[in-house]
Every structure is written in structure tokens, then in C-alpha cells.
Design a protein around this motif. Structure first.
Motif, PDB file in Angstrom:
ATOM      1  N   ALA A   1       0.831  -1.204   0.000  1.00 54.42           N
ATOM      2  CA  ALA A   1       0.000   0.000   0.000  1.00 54.42           C
ATOM      3  C   ALA A   1       0.864   1.252   0.000  1.00 54.42           C
ATOM      4  O   ALA A   1       0.559   2.234  -0.690  1.00 54.42           O
ATOM      5  N   LEU A   2       1.940   1.227   0.780  1.00 48.51           N
ATOM      6  CA  LEU A   2       2.849   2.373   0.815  1.00 48.51           C
ATOM      7  C   LEU A   2       3.532   2.551  -0.540  1.00 48.51           C
ATOM      8  O   LEU A   2       3.665   3.671  -1.041  1.00 48.51           O
ATOM      9  N   TYR A   3       3.935   1.449  -1.136  1.00 49.75           N
ATOM     10  CA  TYR A   3       4.575   1.506  -2.449  1.00 49.75           C
ATOM     11  C   TYR A   3       3.580   1.979  -3.514  1.00 49.75           C
ATOM     12  O   TYR A   3       3.928   2.761  -4.400  1.00 49.75           O
TER      13      TYR A   3
ATOM     14  N   MET B   1      12.876   2.729   1.203  1.00 51.64           N
ATOM     15  CA  MET B   1      11.960   3.863   1.186  1.00 51.64           C
ATOM     16  C   MET B   1      12.708   5.161   1.466  1.00 51.64           C
ATOM     17  O   MET B   1      12.427   6.200   0.853  1.00 51.64           O
ATOM     18  N   LEU B   2      13.673   5.123   2.359  1.00 49.43           N
ATOM     19  CA  LEU B   2      14.465   6.318   2.656  1.00 49.43           C
ATOM     20  C   LEU B   2      15.378   6.666   1.486  1.00 49.43           C
ATOM     21  O   LEU B   2      15.525   7.847   1.133  1.00 49.43           O
ATOM     22  N   ARG B   3      15.983   5.669   0.863  1.00 48.44           N
ATOM     23  CA  ARG B   3      16.944   5.917  -0.213  1.00 48.44           C
ATOM     24  C   ARG B   3      16.274   6.407  -1.497  1.00 48.44           C
ATOM     25  O   ARG B   3      16.775   7.312  -2.165  1.00 48.44           O
ATOM     26  N   TYR B   4      15.129   5.829  -1.846  1.00 45.81           N
ATOM     27  CA  TYR B   4      14.538   6.132  -3.146  1.00 45.81           C
ATOM     28  C   TYR B   4      13.245   6.948  -3.090  1.00 45.81           C
ATOM     29  O   TYR B   4      12.747   7.381  -4.131  1.00 45.81           O
TER      30      TYR B   4
ATOM     31  N   ALA C   1       9.459   7.002   7.672  1.00 38.52           N
ATOM     32  CA  ALA C   1       8.838   6.985   9.006  1.00 38.52           C
ATOM     33  C   ALA C   1       7.664   6.009   9.040  1.00 38.52           C
ATOM     34  O   ALA C   1       7.499   5.245  10.002  1.00 38.52           O
ATOM     35  N   LEU C   2       6.858   6.014   7.987  1.00 36.89           N
ATOM     36  CA  LEU C   2       5.736   5.069   7.922  1.00 36.89           C
ATOM     37  C   LEU C   2       6.229   3.628   7.827  1.00 36.89           C
ATOM     38  O   LEU C   2       5.638   2.724   8.421  1.00 36.89           O
ATOM     39  N   ALA C   3       7.314   3.426   7.094  1.00 35.85           N
ATOM     40  CA  ALA C   3       7.887   2.082   6.975  1.00 35.85           C
ATOM     41  C   ALA C   3       8.403   1.598   8.327  1.00 35.85           C
ATOM     42  O   ALA C   3       8.301   0.407   8.643  1.00 35.85           O
ATOM     43  N   LEU C   4       8.956   2.498   9.135  1.00 37.32           N
ATOM     44  CA  LEU C   4       9.415   2.116  10.470  1.00 37.32           C
ATOM     45  C   LEU C   4       8.244   1.690  11.356  1.00 37.32           C
ATOM     46  O   LEU C   4       8.376   0.776  12.173  1.00 37.32           O
ATOM     47  N   VAL C   5       7.099   2.358  11.185  1.00 37.71           N
ATOM     48  CA  VAL C   5       5.894   1.941  11.915  1.00 37.71           C
ATOM     49  C   VAL C   5       5.512   0.514  11.509  1.00 37.71           C
ATOM     50  O   VAL C   5       5.160  -0.321  12.351  1.00 37.71           O
ATOM     51  N   ILE C   6       5.617   0.222  10.213  1.00 36.12           N
ATOM     52  CA  ILE C   6       5.328  -1.128   9.718  1.00 36.12           C
ATOM     53  C   ILE C   6       6.290  -2.134  10.340  1.00 36.12           C
ATOM     54  O   ILE C   6       5.895  -3.246  10.703  1.00 36.12           O
ATOM     55  N   VAL C   7       7.561  -1.752  10.481  1.00 37.41           N
ATOM     56  CA  VAL C   7       8.554  -2.634  11.108  1.00 37.41           C
ATOM     57  C   VAL C   7       8.114  -3.005  12.521  1.00 37.41           C
ATOM     58  O   VAL C   7       8.084  -4.182  12.897  1.00 37.41           O
ATOM     59  N   VAL C   8       7.762  -1.987  13.307  1.00 32.90           N
ATOM     60  CA  VAL C   8       7.380  -2.233  14.703  1.00 32.90           C
ATOM     61  C   VAL C   8       6.108  -3.082  14.784  1.00 32.90           C
ATOM     62  O   VAL C   8       6.040  -4.062  15.525  1.00 32.90           O
TER      63      VAL C   8
END
Length: 238
Positions: free
Chosen positions: A75-77, A161-164, A171-178
Motif C-alpha cells: 500500500a505504501l509503495y 523507502m528512505l533511499r529512493y 517513518a511510515l515504513a518504520l511503523v510497519i517494522v514495529v
């Protein structure tokens, strides 16, 4: 590559190695073992008396639930995909393939580290197993839980996500990690350090050389030019 970029890579490598050896070198993993044990028993004991927590842990560790984490990342992608031109989407597809290749290779390299240990539910005697308590076939134990594969994949996604893309997407991807790595710790399939030390230290070392140098761009650009399909870039006449 600039001196500043090289220094950043070396710093991230130093952080990754320091993190790993702070866990690896002390007898019985030192303070990290106390942290691991405390976190494990906090959840394991409460699951026997708190039905809401028990079923939350059971559902989020049901094997089909892994698909939800893929949907969250997708969804983020997709948010960025929908805003792109056809050429931009082709490049995003190349980035996605590069991400998959990176995750597979780095995961395999991570398992070359000479560390092997069972999950907390196999290490400690007389503990609660969610599968037995609920009857739901969950991933509540592992013969070798280091490093955390699932957590590593999620962290790699965050790095891409941070690189590209953007810092907000990171930040949203880090939430997904947790959200999607924590259930493995809550159920006892992983020690906290399987992810916070194992997965993270490998990513800090490996991804710094891959994403902060032109290496990943070379692969993305090669795939962008050579993958089959529409909107291939025109070949240079030079």
C-alpha cells in the motif's frame, strides 16, 4: 563517492559491529540476556491470564497474517506508484526487483554468521505456547531464531523507502517494522535481540555499502533498461 558519504558508511558499519559485539562477546550475552528474558516473560506470563492479549498474539502470528505485512508495504509503495508516469512506474518496478534481490542476498549472508540459538519458547522450560492455548497453528517457536528474517526484510524495505522515496515514507515504513516485527517477540518465536541486534546490525553494515554507494543504482538502472515490457528507455547511439 564523497568523503562525507564514505565517513557515513564507516560510521554505520561501526555502529552495526558495536551493536553485534555488545551482544556476542559478553558471557551469556550480558545485559542483553536480561532484557530478552524480561521482555519474553512479561508477555508469556500475561497471555495465560489476559484473553485479549492471547488472541491478539495468536492472530498476528498466524502464518497467513504475514500477508498483511506485505499488503501494508504494498500500500505504501502503491501510493508512490499511482503518482508516477509510465516510465517512473517502470523504474519503480526495477527498484522493487532490486529490493527483493537485496533482501534474499543479505538474509543468506546474515545466516553465515556463526550464531545459532533456539527461540525463547524452546530455551525456557515450562512456558506458555500460544498454539496449545488457542488451538491456532501459530509460529510460536523456532529451532534457530537468529537473526530475525522477518524483521530484517521489514527493515530493508524501510531503508529502500528512505533511499529512493521520502523521509515521511521512511517513518511510515518504520511503523510497519514495529507493528509486524513485534508480534514475533510477543509470542516468543524470537528474542528481542534477534531483531534489535541481529537484523539491525546486519542491515547497518550491509545496506550502507549497498545503498550509500552507486551499487544499488547500477542494478536499478540495469533492470530499468533491460527488463521486458513497455517504456524501455531509448538506447544511446554513442
Amino acid at each position: 563517492m564523497t568523503i562525507k558519504r564514505l565517513l557515513l558508511i564507516l560510521l554505520l558499519n561501526l555502529l552495526g559491529l558495536a551493536l553485534f559485539f555488545s551482544w556476542y562477546l559478553p558471557a551469556h550475552h550480558g545485559l542483553w540476556f536480561t532484557v530478552d528474558k524480561t521482555i519474553f516473560y512479561w508477555f508469556n506470563q500475561r497471555m495465560a491470564t489476559d484473553p485479549a492479549l492471547l488472541w491478539l498474539v495468536a492472530v498476528t502470528n498466524f502464518r497467513a497474517f504475514d500477508g498483511v505485512s506485505l499488503l501494508a508495504m504494498g500500500a505504501l509503495y502503491l501510493h508512490f506508484w499511482r503518482r508516477e508516469t509510465p516510465q517512473g512506474r517502470r523504474r519503480m518496478f526495477a527498484i522493487g526487483i532490486t529490493m527483493l534481490i537485496t533482501a534474499v542476498v543479505l538474509n543468506q549472508l546474515g545466516h553465515q554468521i556463526p550464531v545459532s540459538h533456539p527461540s525463547p519458547t524452546k530455551y525456557f522450560p515450562n512456558v506458555n505456547h500460544v498454539t496449545k492455548l488457542t488451538g491456532i497453528p501459530t509460529k510460536d517457536a523456532s529451532a534457530d531464531s537468529f537473526p530475525g528474517d522477518h524483521g530484517m526484510m521489514l527493515i530493508i524495505f524501510s531503508c529502500f523507502m528512505l533511499r529512493y522515496f521520502t523521509r515521511k515514507s521512511f517513518a511510515l515504513a518504520l511503523v510497519i517494522v514495529v507493528v509486524f516485527a513485534l508480534p514475533r517477540v510477543m509470542i516468543g518465536a524470537h528474542w528481542f535481540t534477534d531483531i534489535a541486534v541481529g537484523s539491525l546490525s546486519i542491515v547497518l553494515v550491509g545496506m550502507s555499502w549497498w545503498l550509500l554507494t552507486p551499487a544499488s543504482d547500477y542494478l536499478v538502472n540495469w533492470l530499468y533498461r533491460n527488463l521486458p515490457g513497455k517504456y524501455k528507455p531509448a538506447k544511446s547511439s554513442f
